[in-house]
Design a protein around this motif. Structure first.
Motif, mmCIF file in Angstrom:
data_model
loop_
_atom_site.group_PDB
_atom_site.id
_atom_site.type_symbol
_atom_site.label_atom_id
_atom_site.label_comp_id
_atom_site.label_asym_id
_atom_site.label_seq_id
_atom_site.Cartn_x
_atom_site.Cartn_y
_atom_site.Cartn_z
ATOM 1 N N PHE A 1 0.963 -1.211 -0.196
ATOM 2 C CA PHE A 1 -0.109 0.238 -0.353
ATOM 3 C C PHE A 1 1.521 1.126 0.363
ATOM 4 O O PHE A 1 0.978 2.309 -0.423
ATOM 5 C CB PHE A 1 -1.445 0.181 1.046
ATOM 6 N N ALA A 2 1.771 0.739 0.483
ATOM 7 C CA ALA A 2 3.090 2.287 0.765
ATOM 8 C C ALA A 2 3.438 2.641 -0.195
ATOM 9 O O ALA A 2 3.473 4.336 -1.141
ATOM 10 C CB ALA A 2 3.883 2.486 1.477
ATOM 11 N N GLU A 3 3.934 1.276 -1.220
ATOM 12 C CA GLU A 3 4.136 1.878 -2.352
ATOM 13 C C GLU A 3 3.417 2.776 -3.791
ATOM 14 O O GLU A 3 4.047 3.594 -4.002
ATOM 15 C CB GLU A 3 4.926 0.534 -2.982
ATOM 16 N N ARG A 4 2.649 2.309 -3.149
ATOM 17 C CA ARG A 4 1.322 3.462 -3.808
ATOM 18 C C ARG A 4 1.398 5.216 -4.006
ATOM 19 O O ARG A 4 0.252 5.366 -4.544
ATOM 20 C CB ARG A 4 -0.265 2.558 -4.249
ATOM 21 N N LEU A 5 1.665 4.955 -2.543
ATOM 22 C CA LEU A 5 1.321 6.596 -2.613
ATOM 23 C C LEU A 5 1.992 7.128 -2.912
ATOM 24 O O LEU A 5 2.907 8.629 -2.252
ATOM 25 C CB LEU A 5 1.128 6.366 -0.584
ATOM 26 N N PRO B 1 3.453 7.766 -5.570
ATOM 27 C CA PRO B 1 3.596 9.108 -6.537
ATOM 28 C C PRO B 1 2.893 10.300 -6.389
ATOM 29 O O PRO B 1 3.592 11.998 -6.306
ATOM 30 C CB PRO B 1 2.179 8.526 -7.659
ATOM 31 N N TYR B 2 2.081 10.066 -4.559
ATOM 32 C CA TYR B 2 1.430 11.432 -4.069
ATOM 33 C C TYR B 2 2.431 12.164 -3.377
ATOM 34 O O TYR B 2 1.731 12.997 -3.355
ATOM 35 C CB TYR B 2 -0.189 10.632 -3.729
ATOM 36 N N GLY B 3 3.408 11.914 -3.101
ATOM 37 C CA GLY B 3 4.078 12.112 -2.485
ATOM 38 C C GLY B 3 5.041 13.234 -3.141
ATOM 39 O O GLY B 3 5.345 13.197 -3.118
ATOM 40 N N ASN B 4 5.626 12.008 -4.444
ATOM 41 C CA ASN B 4 6.051 12.816 -5.053
ATOM 42 C C ASN B 4 5.878 13.932 -5.725
ATOM 43 O O ASN B 4 6.173 15.342 -6.158
ATOM 44 C CB ASN B 4 6.989 11.708 -6.653
ATOM 45 N N GLY C 1 1.296 15.696 2.145
ATOM 46 C CA GLY C 1 2.398 14.367 1.685
ATOM 47 C C GLY C 1 3.339 14.335 2.307
ATOM 48 O O GLY C 1 4.155 13.458 2.207
ATOM 49 N N MET C 2 3.941 14.635 3.735
ATOM 50 C CA MET C 2 4.328 14.135 5.007
ATOM 51 C C MET C 2 3.769 12.550 4.226
ATOM 52 O O MET C 2 5.446 11.514 5.047
ATOM 53 C CB MET C 2 4.569 14.689 5.898
ATOM 54 N N MET D 1 5.289 10.943 1.683
ATOM 55 C CA MET D 1 6.484 10.359 1.458
ATOM 56 C C MET D 1 7.626 9.711 1.840
ATOM 57 O O MET D 1 8.071 8.804 1.990
ATOM 58 C CB MET D 1 6.739 12.048 1.479
ATOM 59 N N MET D 2 7.200 9.506 3.186
ATOM 60 C CA MET D 2 7.754 9.454 4.512
ATOM 61 C C MET D 2 7.476 7.043 4.323
ATOM 62 O O MET D 2 8.192 6.695 4.324
ATOM 63 C CB MET D 2 6.929 8.956 6.184
ATOM 64 N N ALA D 3 5.987 7.165 4.060
ATOM 65 C CA ALA D 3 5.009 5.635 3.795
ATOM 66 C C ALA D 3 6.170 4.191 2.398
ATOM 67 O O ALA D 3 6.848 3.865 2.226
ATOM 68 C CB ALA D 3 4.300 5.740 3.535
#
Length: 437
Positions: A34-38, A40-43, A211-212, A215-217
Motif C-alpha cells: 500500500f505504501a508503494e502506491r502512495l 506518486p502522491y508524495g512525489n 504529503g509527509m 513520502m515517508m511511507a
C-alpha cells in the motif's frame, strides 16, 4: 480578514506533521505494498514545493545580494560567510570520521547479514553502474564548467540549482552596482514576487501532513526491513552523529539569540520536521527562511542570502555520508586508514560535496569513488550498499544539515534591530502553527 477555523488551522500544527510522519513509518513497515502506491502522491506534493522554491531562491538571492552591494560592510559579511561555512564542513567531516572509527559499522557482520547484503548488491548493481557512469565526469574542474549556465531558461526548466544560484548572484551584484534609484525599483519587484510565492507555499502548508505521510511511507517501504537489520550498526552510527549535530546546532542558536534551549528547539520545530519528512533540503528552504526571519527576528536580507547559499553549496549531509561511508568501505575490506588517509578522506569529502552540488542523490552518493580512488579502496560494493541504505539515513542527515544551516545563518546574520540592511516586516506565530504571509 475572516479567521480560518481551528479544524483547518490544525493541519499546519507541529502535531499534525509529526503524526503524519509516524503514520507513514508504520504504513511503510507493515503495509509496504500500500505504501508503494502512495509514492506518486508524495512525489506530486514534493514537485509542488520545488515549483515554488526556485522562484523564492532566485528572488531572495537577487534582492539580498543587490542590497548587500548597495550598503557598506560587504567584505565583512562575505568573510564571515566563508569562515562559518568552512568551519561547519570541517566539523561535520571530523565527526563523521570519528564516529565511523569508533562505531566500526563495517565490521562484525554475521553470515545471515552478509547474505542479505550480497543479495542487495546483486539487485542494485545495474542502477549503481549507471550512476557511476553519470558521476564519472564530475570533479572540481567539471564543477567550474557546470557552474555557468549556457541558457538560464534551460537551467530553470531542469531545476539545476547550482547554475540558478550562480545566475542569481551575478544578477544581484549587477543590480547592486546600479544607481540606487534604478536598483531599488528592480528590488521592489523581486520582493513582491518573493512574497507572492511565499503565499503559495502558505496555501500548500494545509496539504503538508498528507504529503509527509505519502513520502515517508514510500521511503520506509523502499528500504526494506532485512536491509535495516543488516546495516543497523551503520544506521546507528549515522543517526548518533546527526543527533549530536542537531543538539550542537540548537545550542549555538540558543547561545547566539540568548534564548533557552527548549524555546529554541520549539522555535525550529517546523523546518526540522519538514526536513525529516521530505528528505529534501531545497524543499525545506522556504520554511527555514520564514522561521529565521519572523520567529528569531534576524535581518531579513542577510537570511535571504545566507540560507540559499548554505543549503545549495554547504551540503553537510553529503560530507557526513562520505566520511562515514569511506570508513565503512575501508572496514568492509579490512583496510586500516592511518592519519594521512583520514586527512585525505576529510578534505576529499568536503571538496566532493561542494563539487557535487546540484547532483541527484544517487549520483552524489556514487561520487564517493572520487575519495576512494586516492586511498586505493575498492568502492563498488560499498557504493551499492550506501545507495540501498540511503532512504533510511536520508531523513536524519537532511535534518542535521538544515539545523547546521540554521546555526550558520544565526552566526552570520545580525538581529533585525542591529542589521545594517533594511529589514522586512515580522509575522507572528499563533496557535502553534506556522503563519506564512
Amino acid at each position: 480578514m475572516k479567521r480560518i477555523p481551528f479544524s483547518i488551522r490544525w493541519l499546519k500544527s507541529i502535531w499534525a506533521i509529526v503524526g503524519a510522519i509516524g503514520a507513514g513509518v508504520l504504513i511503510g513497515l507493515y503495509q509496504p505494498q500500500f505504501a508503494e502506491r502512495l509514492v506518486p502522491y508524495g512525489n506530486l506534493y514534493l514537485s509542488f514545493l520545488k515549483m515554488c522554491v526556485i522562484p523564492i531562491m532566485v528572488t531572495a538571492i537577487v534582492s539580498s545580494v543587490g542590497r548587500l552591494f548597495m550598503s557598506s560592510g560587504t567584505s565583512q559579511v562575505l568573510r564571515r560567510m566563508v569562515t562559518v561555512f568552512l568551519a561547519g564542513l570541517l566539523l561535520v567531516g571530523t565527526l563523521g570520521l570519528g564516529a565511523g572509527s569508533l562505531g566500526q559499522p563495517g565490521e562484525g557482520f554475521s553470515a545471515s547479514q552478509r547474505t542479505v547484503l550480497g543479495q542487495e548488491v546483486l539487485d542494485r548493481e545495474p542502477a549503481a553502474e549507471s550512476s557511476e557512469a553519470a558521476s564519472s565526469g564530475h570533479g572540481l574542474l567539471q564543477f567550474v564548467f557546470d557552474l555557468i549556465p549556457s541558457n538560464i531558461f534551460i537551467a530553470l526548466g531542469q531545476g539545476d540549482n547550482l547554475q540558478i544560484l550562480f545566475f542569481s548572484v551575478v544578477v544581484g551584484i549587477a543590480v547592486g552596482l546600479l544607481s540606487v534609484h534604478a536598483g531599488d525599483q528592480f528590488l521592489v519587484m523581486t520582493d513582491l514576487l518573493f512574497r507572492a510565492f511565499q503565499r503559495i507555499i502558505s496555501w500548500g502548508m494545509y496539504m503538508l501532513p498528507l504529503g509527509m505521510f505519502c513520502m515517508m511511507a514510500g521511503q520506509i517501504a523502499g528500504a526494506g526491513g532485512d536491509l535495516l537489520l543488516a546495516m543497523v550498526q551503520y544506521i546507528v552510527c549515522i543517526y548518533s552523529v546527526c543527533l549530536l549535530l542537531l543538539l550542537l546546532g540548537v545550542w549555538i542558536v540558543s547561545a547566539r539569540m540568548k534564548l533557552s534551549f527548549l524555546r529554541t528547539l520549539l522555535g525550529l520545530k517546523e523546518p526540522l520536521c519538514i526536513a525529516f519528512g521530505t528528505q529534501n533540503s531545497i524543499a525545506t528552504m522556504p520554511y527555514v527562511l520564514e522561521t529565521l526571519r519572523d520567529r528569531f527576528r534576524l535581518n531579513a536580507h542577510a537570511v535571504n542570502l545566507v540560507v540559499p547559499l548554505g543549503i545549495v553549496l554547504c551540503r553537510y549531509s553529503m560530507v557526513l555520508t562520505y566520511t562515514t561511508g569511506i570508513v565503512f568501505i575501508a572496514q568492509l575490506y579490512g583496510v586500516t586508514l592511518g592519519l594521512q588517509g583520514l586527512l585525505i578522506a576529510l578534505v576529499g569529502a568536503i571538496l566532493t560535496a561542494v563539487a557535487g552540488a546540484g547532483s541527484p542523490g544517487i549520483v552524489a552518493i556514487s561520487m564517493i569513488a572520487l575519495i576512494a580512488e586516492p586511498l586505493h579502496l575498492p568502492y563498488a560494493t560499498g557504493v551499492i550498499l550506501l545507495m540501498a541504505v540511503n532512504p533510511i539515513i536520508d531523513p536524519g542527515v537532511t535534518t542535521a544539515s538544515i539545523m547546521l544551516n540554521c546555526a550558520a545563518t544565526v552566526m552570520i546574520a545580525e538581529p533585525e534591530d542591529k542589521g545594517s540592511l533594511a529589514g522586512a516586516q515580522s509575522l507572528p506565530y499563533r496557535d502553534g502553527t506556522l503563519q506564512m504571509e
